[in-house]
Design a protein around this motif. Structure first.
Motif, PDB file in Angstrom:
ATOM      1  N   SER A  12     -24.310 -18.943   5.247  1.00  0.00           N
ATOM      2  CA  SER A  12     -24.934 -18.837   6.570  1.00  0.00           C
ATOM      3  C   SER A  12     -23.945 -18.215   7.552  1.00  0.00           C
ATOM      4  CB  SER A  12     -25.318 -20.242   7.038  1.00  0.00           C
ATOM      5  OG  SER A  12     -25.633 -20.233   8.381  1.00  0.00           O
ATOM      6  N   LYS A  13     -24.467 -17.342   8.396  1.00  0.00           N
ATOM      7  CA  LYS A  13     -23.595 -16.756   9.427  1.00  0.00           C
ATOM      8  C   LYS A  13     -23.671 -17.586  10.715  1.00  0.00           C
ATOM      9  CE  LYS A  13     -22.668 -12.722   7.199  1.00  0.00           C
ATOM     10  NZ  LYS A  13     -22.968 -13.266   5.874  1.00  0.00           N
ATOM     11  N   ALA A  14     -24.503 -18.637  10.700  1.00  0.00           N
ATOM     12  CA  ALA A  14     -24.603 -19.495  11.887  1.00  0.00           C
ATOM     13  C   ALA A  14     -23.282 -20.235  12.080  1.00  0.00           C
ATOM     14  CB  ALA A  14     -25.740 -20.501  11.701  1.00  0.00           C
ATOM     15  N   GLU A  15     -22.991 -20.577  13.345  1.00  0.00           N
ATOM     16  CA  GLU A  15     -21.786 -21.385  13.580  1.00  0.00           C
ATOM     17  C   GLU A  15     -22.107 -22.843  13.266  1.00  0.00           C
ATOM     18  OE1 GLU A  15     -18.494 -22.394  17.054  1.00  0.00           O
ATOM     19  OE2 GLU A  15     -20.289 -21.239  17.578  1.00  0.00           O
ATOM     20  N   ILE A  16     -21.225 -23.492  12.529  1.00  0.00           N
ATOM     21  CA  ILE A  16     -21.461 -24.886  12.138  1.00  0.00           C
ATOM     22  C   ILE A  16     -20.295 -25.726  12.628  1.00  0.00           C
ATOM     23  CG2 ILE A  16     -21.749 -26.466  10.181  1.00  0.00           C
ATOM     24  CD1 ILE A  16     -22.759 -23.967   8.573  1.00  0.00           C
ATOM     25  N   LEU A  17     -20.600 -26.725  13.453  1.00  0.00           N
ATOM     26  CA  LEU A  17     -19.539 -27.623  13.925  1.00  0.00           C
ATOM     27  C   LEU A  17     -19.719 -28.968  13.238  1.00  0.00           C
ATOM     28  CD1 LEU A  17     -19.454 -27.084  17.812  1.00  0.00           C
ATOM     29  CD2 LEU A  17     -17.977 -26.054  16.075  1.00  0.00           C
ATOM     30  N   THR A  18     -18.730 -29.400  12.480  1.00  0.00           N
ATOM     31  CA  THR A  18     -18.782 -30.755  11.911  1.00  0.00           C
ATOM     32  C   THR A  18     -18.027 -31.693  12.859  1.00  0.00           C
ATOM     33  OG1 THR A  18     -16.840 -30.240  10.588  1.00  0.00           O
ATOM     34  CG2 THR A  18     -18.968 -30.023   9.498  1.00  0.00           C
ATOM     35  N   GLY A  19     -18.239 -32.988  12.692  1.00  0.00           N
ATOM     36  CA  GLY A  19     -17.633 -33.952  13.620  1.00  0.00           C
ATOM     37  C   GLY A  19     -18.209 -33.777  15.019  1.00  0.00           C
ATOM     38  N   ALA A  20     -19.417 -33.216  15.104  1.00  0.00           N
ATOM     39  CA  ALA A  20     -20.034 -32.921  16.398  1.00  0.00           C
ATOM     40  C   ALA A  20     -21.350 -33.682  16.511  1.00  0.00           C
ATOM     41  CB  ALA A  20     -20.287 -31.419  16.536  1.00  0.00           C
ATOM     42  N   ALA A  21     -21.330 -34.787  17.272  1.00  0.00           N
ATOM     43  CA  ALA A  21     -22.514 -35.649  17.368  1.00  0.00           C
ATOM     44  C   ALA A  21     -23.264 -35.385  18.667  1.00  0.00           C
ATOM     45  CB  ALA A  21     -22.091 -37.114  17.306  1.00  0.00           C
ATOM     46  N   ALA A  22     -24.554 -35.045  18.531  1.00  0.00           N
ATOM     47  CA  ALA A  22     -25.389 -34.852  19.716  1.00  0.00           C
ATOM     48  C   ALA A  22     -25.564 -36.194  20.421  1.00  0.00           C
ATOM     49  CB  ALA A  22     -26.741 -34.291  19.307  1.00  0.00           C
ATOM     50  N   LYS A  23     -25.409 -36.211  21.740  1.00  0.00           N
ATOM     51  CA  LYS A  23     -25.480 -37.465  22.508  1.00  0.00           C
ATOM     52  C   LYS A  23     -26.648 -37.511  23.469  1.00  0.00           C
ATOM     53  CE  LYS A  23     -21.799 -39.378  20.839  1.00  0.00           C
ATOM     54  NZ  LYS A  23     -21.988 -40.453  19.880  1.00  0.00           N
ATOM     55  N   GLU A  24     -27.062 -36.343  23.974  1.00  0.00           N
ATOM     56  CA  GLU A  24     -28.123 -36.343  24.983  1.00  0.00           C
ATOM     57  C   GLU A  24     -28.764 -34.958  25.057  1.00  0.00           C
ATOM     58  OE1 GLU A  24     -26.648 -37.212  28.904  1.00  0.00           O
ATOM     59  OE2 GLU A  24     -28.664 -37.151  29.791  1.00  0.00           O
ATOM     60  N   ILE A  25     -30.066 -34.952  25.270  1.00  0.00           N
ATOM     61  CA  ILE A  25     -30.760 -33.681  25.512  1.00  0.00           C
ATOM     62  C   ILE A  25     -31.084 -33.615  27.010  1.00  0.00           C
ATOM     63  CG2 ILE A  25     -32.775 -32.252  24.929  1.00  0.00           C
ATOM     64  CD1 ILE A  25     -31.151 -32.820  22.454  1.00  0.00           C
ATOM     65  N   ILE A  26     -30.741 -32.484  27.597  1.00  0.00           N
ATOM     66  CA  ILE A  26     -30.942 -32.330  29.048  1.00  0.00           C
ATOM     67  C   ILE A  26     -32.124 -31.394  29.289  1.00  0.00           C
ATOM     68  CG2 ILE A  26     -29.869 -31.442  31.163  1.00  0.00           C
ATOM     69  CD1 ILE A  26     -27.207 -32.303  29.882  1.00  0.00           C
ATOM     70  N   PHE A  27     -32.950 -31.737  30.282  1.00  0.00           N
ATOM     71  CA  PHE A  27     -34.151 -30.949  30.570  1.00  0.00           C
ATOM     72  C   PHE A  27     -33.915 -29.997  31.743  1.00  0.00           C
ATOM     73  CE2 PHE A  27     -37.944 -32.909  28.412  1.00  0.00           C
ATOM     74  CZ  PHE A  27     -37.193 -33.596  27.486  1.00  0.00           C
ATOM     75  N   SER A  28     -34.620 -28.897  31.687  1.00  0.00           N
ATOM     76  CA  SER A  28     -34.648 -27.990  32.829  1.00  0.00           C
ATOM     77  C   SER A  28     -36.044 -27.369  32.851  1.00  0.00           C
ATOM     78  CB  SER A  28     -33.565 -26.921  32.669  1.00  0.00           C
ATOM     79  OG  SER A  28     -33.722 -25.933  33.647  1.00  0.00           O
ATOM     80  N   GLY A  29     -36.672 -27.318  34.009  1.00  0.00           N
ATOM     81  CA  GLY A  29     -38.027 -26.754  34.114  1.00  0.00           C
ATOM     82  C   GLY A  29     -39.025 -27.509  33.247  1.00  0.00           C
ATOM     83  N   GLY A  30     -38.801 -28.823  33.040  1.00  0.00           N
ATOM     84  CA  GLY A  30     -39.761 -29.663  32.313  1.00  0.00           C
ATOM     85  C   GLY A  30     -39.660 -29.585  30.796  1.00  0.00           C
ATOM     86  N   ARG A  31     -38.678 -28.864  30.299  1.00  0.00           N
ATOM     87  CA  ARG A  31     -38.533 -28.835  28.832  1.00  0.00           C
ATOM     88  C   ARG A  31     -37.060 -28.930  28.430  1.00  0.00           C
ATOM     89  NH1 ARG A  31     -40.141 -22.814  26.792  1.00  0.00           N
ATOM     90  NH2 ARG A  31     -42.174 -23.451  27.557  1.00  0.00           N
ATOM     91  N   ALA A  76     -30.913 -23.008   9.795  1.00  0.00           N
ATOM     92  CA  ALA A  76     -29.926 -22.237  10.567  1.00  0.00           C
ATOM     93  C   ALA A  76     -29.618 -20.906   9.889  1.00  0.00           C
ATOM     94  CB  ALA A  76     -28.653 -23.052  10.726  1.00  0.00           C
ATOM     95  N   GLY A  77     -29.492 -20.931   8.558  1.00  0.00           N
ATOM     96  CA  GLY A  77     -29.174 -19.689   7.827  1.00  0.00           C
ATOM     97  C   GLY A  77     -30.252 -18.646   8.073  1.00  0.00           C
ATOM     98  N   ARG A  78     -31.511 -19.079   8.021  1.00  0.00           N
ATOM     99  CA  ARG A  78     -32.614 -18.131   8.192  1.00  0.00           C
ATOM    100  C   ARG A  78     -32.682 -17.628   9.641  1.00  0.00           C
ATOM    101  NH1 ARG A  78     -38.289 -17.739   5.217  1.00  0.00           N
ATOM    102  NH2 ARG A  78     -36.816 -17.641   3.524  1.00  0.00           N
ATOM    103  N   LEU A  79     -32.420 -18.514  10.591  1.00  0.00           N
ATOM    104  CA  LEU A  79     -32.505 -18.121  12.012  1.00  0.00           C
ATOM    105  C   LEU A  79     -31.413 -17.122  12.380  1.00  0.00           C
ATOM    106  CD1 LEU A  79     -33.327 -21.672  13.352  1.00  0.00           C
ATOM    107  CD2 LEU A  79     -34.747 -19.632  13.689  1.00  0.00           C
ATOM    108  N   GLN A  80     -30.192 -17.403  11.917  1.00  0.00           N
ATOM    109  CA  GLN A  80     -29.092 -16.479  12.231  1.00  0.00           C
ATOM    110  C   GLN A  80     -29.343 -15.135  11.551  1.00  0.00           C
ATOM    111  OE1 GLN A  80     -26.288 -17.376  14.255  1.00  0.00           O
ATOM    112  NE2 GLN A  80     -25.781 -15.186  14.192  1.00  0.00           N
ATOM    113  N   ALA A  81     -29.854 -15.171  10.312  1.00  0.00           N
ATOM    114  CA  ALA A  81     -30.140 -13.918   9.597  1.00  0.00           C
ATOM    115  C   ALA A  81     -31.204 -13.105  10.323  1.00  0.00           C
ATOM    116  CB  ALA A  81     -30.594 -14.231   8.166  1.00  0.00           C
ATOM    117  N   ALA A  82     -32.069 -13.794  11.090  1.00  0.00           N
ATOM    118  CA  ALA A  82     -33.116 -13.089  11.849  1.00  0.00           C
ATOM    119  C   ALA A  82     -32.574 -12.582  13.186  1.00  0.00           C
ATOM    120  CB  ALA A  82     -34.295 -14.028  12.078  1.00  0.00           C
ATOM    121  N   GLY A  83     -31.285 -12.748  13.416  1.00  0.00           N
ATOM    122  CA  GLY A  83     -30.673 -12.193  14.629  1.00  0.00           C
ATOM    123  C   GLY A  83     -30.627 -13.163  15.796  1.00  0.00           C
TER     124      GLY A  83
END
Ligand code: FAD
Length: 443
Positions: A215-234, A20-27
């Motif tokens: 890192s300049k990325a936003e970090i949410l703790t206590g945040a559990a991913a529950k489901e991934i939703i698809f659109s256009g097949g991905r 995340a740190g590297r991705l946010q630093a890349a804009g």
């Protein structure tokens, strides 16, 4: 609440944070979801009253100067200790220094000197860890050093484990000759056997804390991913819970540094990918602050024999005086187990009784006070590479690979046995692939 980001990173262990740190630093607008109340994952340092302890002592060691220098720069506001490794094995009622000195090298070497690797049982690659070890080191060394300890650590026999783990940790070129060179010549065959390491004086948790802070990325703790939703097949969005609220985040790319089995559970069933085939070895870490000053000169001691229920004990004052306030002797004991088994479900006191009943620690009985014990249970501590795991793991990764915007990284995300340096390198490489993907999809 609904939000939009370029990249969603699942998992706030060191791998997710590094990517995340590297991705946010890349804009790229990047959001990290971490289900635990704090970041760090396996590399956390946990508070227990006046004490702090790692989830099993964590050293920093590097094979690449650039990764070491990067980490030193990241931790420039921390005091980095550079201790000389001091560790031992307690076996057969004896404490043996490990890696060995010349003299006790003889004790280790006796079975090795008369051992010889044998020819592979059949043409082709060894199918099990037992084949791999016996081919390189001979049955005698396998029986003396690997058979029982492997079962204790992994809960499976060497004939039930894949050679993948050994290929990665020990290296394909290992032989009786390299083992003897290690015992007597001080020639290290494994990166883990370095003689000096780096250690932040307040515990390994300073590393993820510094990764998160820088890192300049936003970090949410206590945040559990529950489901991934698809659109256009991905994959296009994730639903997650955050302090009891359900939220949604739309993304262009998804980086996963959470357990591979958990990621598969967030997706609709994928052809050929069986989440149950992705298995883990769990760890219970017992912390105890004892009423005495010093036990040994060692950072840690391995307990390979069956009469100790734990596999490793760390003496925290030897890692950093900051971890031992009040002249107490804080220790951690690591119990390998499977999630939900008898050890996993043991109470604090039951674990303490087990820890202090072992031959090497019996004399400590009565040295702790109730209230100076703590426990952490880690369900995904180790990727379990059982014999035959190669095929279902490859199938799961191939099924995920069909989606060009999913990227796996790190030890837990990739289900590969990686140390800290390898997690950092792997996560930066994943971040580079994400950038290429986003650039290409915008072109
Ligand atoms: C006992 C032990 C000792 C070790 N010692 C060393 C050592 O001395 N030196 C060394 O270099 N390495 C050591 N390691 C390895 C090191 O701990 C790991 O390589 C590193 O911490 C892995 O980081 P990671 O981010 O890949 O995974 P993790 O730390 O496992 O991070 C995964 C994160 O994902 C989160 N998560 C899970 N599910 C979800 C979800 N649905 N939504 C959001 N978040 C989720 C978890 O809470 C966790 O924080 C050791 C490991 C262990 C277990």
């Amino acid at each position: 609440m609904e939000r939009d980001v370029d990249v969603l990173v699942l998992g706030g262990g060191i791998s997710g944070l590094a990517a995340a740190g590297r991705l946010q630093a890349a804009g790229l607008k990047t959001l990290v979801l971490e289900s635990a109340p704090e970041t760090g994952g396996l590399s956390r340092t946990v508070r227990a009253g006046r004490f702090s302890y790692d989830l099993g002592g964590h050293r920093l060691y590097f094979s690449k100067t650039s990764a070491r220098e990067w980490t030193e720069e990241l931790l420039k506001d921390s005091r980095l200790l550079r201790p000389k490794r001091s560790s031992a094995v307690f076996t057969g009622g004896r404490m043996l220094r490990y890696p060995p000195t010349f003299l006790n090298g003889l004790l280790y070497a006796a079975p090795v000197l008369f051992s010889r690797g044998r020819k592979a049982p059949s043409a082709g690659e060894p199918a099990t860890l037992k084949d791999w070890l016996e081919t390189r080191l001979g049955a005698r060394v396998h029986d003396r050093y690997f058979r029982d300890y492997t079962r204790k650590v992994w809960g499976l026999g060497t004939d039930e484990l894949s050679p993948l783990w050994a290929e990665r940790r020990i290296g394909g070129g290992f032989s009786v000759k390299t083992l003897l060179l290690e015992l007597f010549g001080g020639k290290l065959s494994s990166k883990e056997n370095v003689s000096r390491f780096l250690y932040p004086e307040n515990g390994i948790g300073e590393l993820p804390a510094a990764l998160a802070a820088s890192s300049k990325a936003e970090i949410l703790t206590g945040a559990a991913a529950k489901e991934i939703i698809f659109s256009g097949g991905r994959p296009a969005a994730a639903v997650f819970t955050h302090f009891g609220r359900t939220e949604r985040v739309n993304f262009k790319a998804l980086v996963s540094a959470i357990p591979l089995r958990s990621l598969l559970g967030l997706l609709p069933p994928l052809p050929g990918a069986d989440p149950a085939a992705v298995r883990y070895r769990a760890l219970v870490v017992l912390f105890a602050a004892l009423k005495r000053k010093k036990l040994s000169p060692y950072h840690w001691v391995y307990f390979p024999d069956r009469d100790a229920a734990f596999s490793r004990a760390c003496e925290l004052a030897n890692w950093s005086p900051k971890l031992a306030p009040d002249g107490r002797l804080p220790m951690t004991f690591e119990f390998f187990c499977d999630e939900g088994d008898d050890t996993w479900r043991m109470s604090l006191n039951e674990l303490a009784v087990l820890a202090l009943a072992a031959p090497g620690t019996r004399r400590l009985t009565g040295e702790f006070e109730p209230g100076e014990l703590a426990v952490e249970r880690l369900p995904h501590a180790y990727p379990l590479l059982y014999a035959g795991a190669e095929r279902p793991l490859a199938a799961a990764k191939a099924a995920l690979g069909a989606f060009p915007n999913i990227f796996l990284c790190g030890r837990t995300g990739s289900h590969a046995y990686m140390d800290t340096e390898e997690c950092l390198l792997d996560s930066w490489a994943a971040a580079d692939r994400v950038q290429n993907f986003i650039r290409a999809s915008q072109a």
